[in-house]
Design an enzyme around this catalytic site. Structure first.
Site, mmCIF file in Angstrom:
data_model
loop_
_atom_site.group_PDB
_atom_site.id
_atom_site.type_symbol
_atom_site.label_atom_id
_atom_site.label_comp_id
_atom_site.label_asym_id
_atom_site.label_seq_id
_atom_site.Cartn_x
_atom_site.Cartn_y
_atom_site.Cartn_z
ATOM 1 N N GLU A 1 -12.137 -84.042 -11.431
ATOM 2 C CA GLU A 1 -11.352 -83.137 -10.963
ATOM 3 C C GLU A 1 -10.056 -83.852 -10.773
ATOM 4 O OE1 GLU A 1 -14.038 -80.298 -8.419
ATOM 5 O OE2 GLU A 1 -13.773 -82.036 -7.474
ATOM 6 N N ASP B 1 -9.684 -79.720 -8.014
ATOM 7 C CA ASP B 1 -10.685 -78.613 -7.689
ATOM 8 C C ASP B 1 -10.078 -77.280 -7.716
ATOM 9 O OD1 ASP B 1 -13.606 -77.846 -6.710
ATOM 10 O OD2 ASP B 1 -12.349 -77.087 -5.070
#
Length: 224
Positions: free
Chosen positions: A118, A46
């Site tokens: 991610e 992220d």
């Protein structure tokens, strides 16, 4: 089924990172082993995703003010976008899930698949550094940015001109009222006048951007 490494165009030196990125917690718990799963990688991915996207749009969208950059970044890193990116490489079919999670359609669930996307970013970053991670991210992001520009750009100057032209004899004029900063990082201030009356002010990294922001303020003050 093609190997995921073929699909993404990156071969891992440490295959265990790829395995971890594609392992959901449900699978690890079902195996009753001390098996690593992808939640920690998701956390790192992220952050890598955010900096790569931020860096790219800052450098390649010079006419967008800070607020618009923030909105664009948010639209690119949200769960919906990540799920769409993941579907382009059929990532869901590679995720290791528990039998129950798979039966319940976990490999098509946006939260699970976007988290794995991610985690995969983080795995690439840890294995090869920021360059391959950035290439992987931007192959999805750049087309979205171009699409965003096509659909979302508002030419405030043209919109303001079209409104003013409805009243013959009215005259618009943009005036540079100041600039600051070094040559490589200038900030310009512009005001837009209607028949010598100031109706909007704006600032930006270029005169063009400052004029657009002045026109936008004028439109807002006029109720448009």
């Amino acid at each position: 089924m093609k190997d995921i490494q073929e699909v993404i165009g990156y071969t891992f030196k440490d295959q265990s990172l790829l395995q971890q990125a594609l392992t959901h917690s449900s699978y690890a718990h079902e195996q009753h082993k001390n098996m690593k799963y992808n939640e920690r990688l998701e956390f790192l991915g992220d952050a890598v995703l955010s900096i790569v996207v931020s860096d790219y749009i800052y450098k390649h969208c010079p006419d967008l003010p800070e607020g618009e950059l923030t909105k664009l970044r948010a639209s690119l890193v949200c769960e919906k976008s990540l799920f769409d990116f993941a579907k382009q490489i059929d990532l869901g079919s590679y995720i290791r899930l528990s039998n129950g999670e798979r039966r319940n359609g976990g490999n098509k669930r946006p939260s699970i698949v976007s988290d794995a996307f991610e985690a995969l970013i983080a795995a690439i970053y840890l294995d090869g550094g920021v360059e391959p991670a950035s290439r992987h991210i931007l192959r999805f992001v750049i087309p979205e940015i171009e699409n965003h520009r096509f659909h979302s750009f508002k030419d405030y100057k043209t919109s303001l001109q079209e409104i003013i032209q409805k009243n013959p004899g009215e005259k618009l004029e943009y005036r540079l009222i100041g600039s600051s900063g070094p040559d490589h990082d200038k900030h310009f201030k512009v005001e837009v006048c209607l028949n010598s009356n100031v109706i909007g002010r704006g600032g930006g990294r270029s005169k063009k951007e400052a004029e657009q922001q002045a026109a936008r303020e004028a439109l807002e003050l006029m109720g448009y």
